[in-house]
Structures are given as structure tokens and as C-alpha cells.
Design an enzyme around this catalytic site. Structure first.
Site, PDB file in Angstrom:
ATOM      1  CG  LEU A 156      -1.992  -1.297   1.420  1.00  0.00           C
ATOM      2  CD1 LEU A 156      -2.401  -0.185   2.771  1.00  0.00           C
ATOM      3  CD2 LEU A 156      -3.066  -1.406  -0.410  1.00  0.00           C
ATOM      4  CG  ASP A 157       0.612   4.144  -3.028  1.00  0.00           C
ATOM      5  OD1 ASP A 157       1.038   3.650  -3.443  1.00  0.00           O
ATOM      6  OD2 ASP A 157      -0.122   4.312  -3.918  1.00  0.00           O
ATOM      7  NE  ARG A 158       6.011   8.724   4.548  1.00  0.00           N
ATOM      8  CZ  ARG A 158       6.121   9.292   4.401  1.00  0.00           C
ATOM      9  NH1 ARG A 158       7.020  10.298   3.608  1.00  0.00           N
ATOM     10  NH2 ARG A 158       6.486  10.508   5.791  1.00  0.00           N
ATOM     11  NE  ARG A 263      -2.755   8.146  -5.365  1.00  0.00           N
ATOM     12  CZ  ARG A 263      -1.006   8.559  -4.688  1.00  0.00           C
ATOM     13  NH1 ARG A 263       0.035   7.698  -4.151  1.00  0.00           N
ATOM     14  NH2 ARG A 263      -0.372   9.659  -4.469  1.00  0.00           N
TER      15      ARG A 263
END
Length: 343
Positions: A156-158, A263
């Protein structure tokens, strides 16, 4: 033969095509490997070139050399150097499930999954290395950067929070990777987006942006300047709650799992970027909404559902995660704003 590959026991062979970039050998090899399904970082390719492991027409060459059409390029991949990642028991890992084969965590926003440039410590991997059973976990041999990623099968992205599965042994890791590869994992995200979203399915190609290496894009064009090896990306978007004309709460189900997929699709195809997204969004025009996004301080995206067939038991397992406090606060503020605007 153009862009042909013959994979032997040790080497990969390519023939440079007329439309391939030829100004630098390192850039060319990155493209050729990506097309062949062996995506590798440019830093790793440069390391191989310096070690004499990449030949052009049978001879070593510099990373900066121009390559002629028709040239034969031989690539002999080298195992990555050992990672410098160290155990860090101070990294808090919120575990929601654990057995002898895997664990599921509820990753908080702000926690980086694995060490990378700018994040050498304090990552999920550093925390995992401090747990029993992970200290001796080998690096994934397919990881060209040589990161120690004990049991990491997805990320997962930060700035994204939510559910993440980690394997505790190699058979479980490989079985989970296979499930991800054939899209046999249930994943659903909740997002607060700017604007009025709609129910939709986005089925597009997906690749790294041709001019901004931090971004990905679904607007793929053909021709010599096209991004290398675009892949199919499918996102199903379902409206959960409308917050006036300022924002919408949506559920996003994934058929594929490309980098930044949700996104990109919400911003480029839906024209409703995730609220607070620093890479694909813009500051909202309404001051009150902009203030809410700034207070949130990250993209309003949360991995709320994770399910799959357990590799060891062969039984279905599934977890759900409630919205974290920062997204609940932003949602309450947007609801109040929508109520005031409708009076």
C-alpha cells in the site's frame, strides 16, 4: 527479428528494433527487460553494466553508449547485493490476524512498506524483521532492488491505510503471489473523492507516465514514445454517499493491482481525484473543502476489505477494516459542510 528474447539458463538475449530508444544502453536495457516481463531498476542495470554482465554484439559497453538498430544485447542478471535493512522493534505493527503461515495487518497511513530511497528505516519491513520468524526471511529473488521484503506480496502506498497480508514462509508467499497474479484476491477500498463521482467500471491500459517518473497514467498512446509494457487495469467504482457537489464517498473494487491504479482511474477517468492526493489531485477550489484536505494531510484512501483462499487451509478468509480516525473526521466535516450548503 525485433525485440526478440531467448531466455537461457543464465542469459537473456535481445535484438534492438528500429523504434527502440538507442541513445543510452542502460535506458534501452530497462525497456527491453520490462517488455520481457523482467522489470528491473535502472540502478541495477547500471550495476550489471559496470560488472561487464551486459554485452552489445559480444562486447562490454558503457551505460551511456548509443546502440545501433539490429544490435544483439546479452543480459546476464546478477543477484542483488545484501540489503542493509535492520530490525526495528519500535515500529508499531497493528496485527488483526496471525497464524503460523501469515499475518494480516491494518497499516496506518504514513507507514512505508519497505526500505527505499529516503526511507532507510522505520518501515514495515524493519518492524517485521524484529518479529519471530522473520529475521532470517530471504529477499525475494525477483526483486531487482535487493530489498529484504520478508513475506511482502503486495503493498500500500505510504499515504494509504488499511489491510495488508504478509506471508511467514516461502510456500505461503509464493501461493499468495500466484493468487494476486491471477486476480483471485478480494480487495475493496473506500475513498473520499473531490467532486461528484458516479458508478463506473474503468478498464484501461496502465503504465508509467512518459515524462514524470513518479506518476502512472491510463492515457496510453502508441508509437515510439509510448510507455513500455502497458498492462490492463480494471477498477469498479460504486458510490456510497454523496456530500453535496464537493465530495463523494466511493467503494473501489480491484480486478487488477497496478501501482496507483485507483488514484489514476479516479483522477484521469472519473475526474474526481482522491481528496488530499498530492500526486494526482489538486487543491479543492472551495476554501472549506481545501482546509479539510489540508488537515487530513494524505490521500483519503483506505483498504477496507481483504479476502482470499488461505494457502494452507484452503478455506476462505476475509477481513474488514473500519475507516481510520482521520478519514472519519474528514467525512464528518464534509457532511456538516454539505448540510450547511443545502440550507
Amino acid at each position: 527479428m525485433t525485440n526478440a528474447m531467448v531466455a537461457g539458463a543464465e542469459a537473456l538475449h535481445f535484438q534492438v528494433g528500429d523504434g527502440d530508444p538507442r541513445d543510452r544502453l542502460d535506458k534501452l536495457v530497462v525497456l527491453l527487460l520490462e517488455r520481457a516481463g523482467r522489470a528491473t531498476s535502472r540502478a541495477a542495470v547500471q550495476r550489471w553494466i559496470a560488472a561487464g554482465r551486459i554485452l552489445v554484439d559480444g562486447e562490454p559497453a558503457r551505460a551511456s553508449v548509443a546502440v545501433r538498430p539490429g544490435a544483439l544485447v546479452e543480459v546476464r542478471p546478477e543477484a542483488p547485493p545484501p540489503s542493509a535493512a535492520v530490525a526495528d522493534p519500535d515500529v508499531a505493527i497493528p496485527v488483526v490476524y496471525e497464524d503460523e503461515h501469515l499475518l494480516v495487518i491494518d497499516k496506518p497511513a504514513g507507514l512505508v512498506v519497505h526500505p527505499a530511497r529516503g526511507h532507510a528505516s522505520g518501515t514495515l519491513v524493519n518492524g517485521l524483521l524484529a518479529l519471530p520468524g522473520f529475521a532470517l526471511a530471504p529477499a525475494d529473488p525477483r526483486d531487482p532492488m535487493g530489498h529484504v521484503r520478508p513475506g511482502i506480496v503486495h503493498r500500500l502506498d505510504r499515504g494509504t491505510s488499511g489491510l495488508l497480508v504478509v506471508a511467514k514462509d516461502e510456500p505461503t508467499r509464493e501461493a499468495l503471489k500466484e493468487r494476486f497474479a491471477r486476480h483471485a484476491i478480494e480487495r475493496e477500498y473506500a475513498a473520499i473523492v473531490a467532486g461528484e463521482a458516479r458508478d463506473a467500471t474503468y478498464d484501461t491500459l496502465h503504465a508509467r507516465h512518459p515524462t514524470d517518473r513518479l506518476r502512472f497514467t491510463s492515457w496510453i498512446r502508441g508509437g515510439a514514445g509510448a510507455p513500455a509494457a502497458p498492462r490492463r487495469a480494471v477498477t469498479h467504482v460504486r458510490v456510497l454517499e454523496r456530500l453535496g457537489d464537493a465530495a463523494t464517498v466511493v467503494a473501489c473494487s480491484l480486478e487488477t493491482g497496478r501501482t496507483h491504479q485507483i488514484r489514476v482511474h479516479l483522477a484521469e477517468r472519473g475526474r474526481t481525484p482522491v481528496l488530499g492526493d498530492p500526486l494526482y489531485g489538486k487543491p479543492p477550489k472551495k476554501p472549506a473543502v481545501r482546509a479539510i484536505a489540508e488537515e487530513l494531510g494524505r490521500q483519503a484512501l483506505h483498504a477496507r476489505v481483504l479476502g482470499f483462499i488461505h494457502p494452507a487451509t484452503q478455506k476462505p478468509v476475509r477481513w474488514e477494516s473500519a475507516l481510520p480516525a482521520d478519514m472519519r473526521r474528514a467525512l464528518d466535516q464534509l457532511r456538516a459542510l454539505a448540510t450547511r450548503s443545502s440550507i
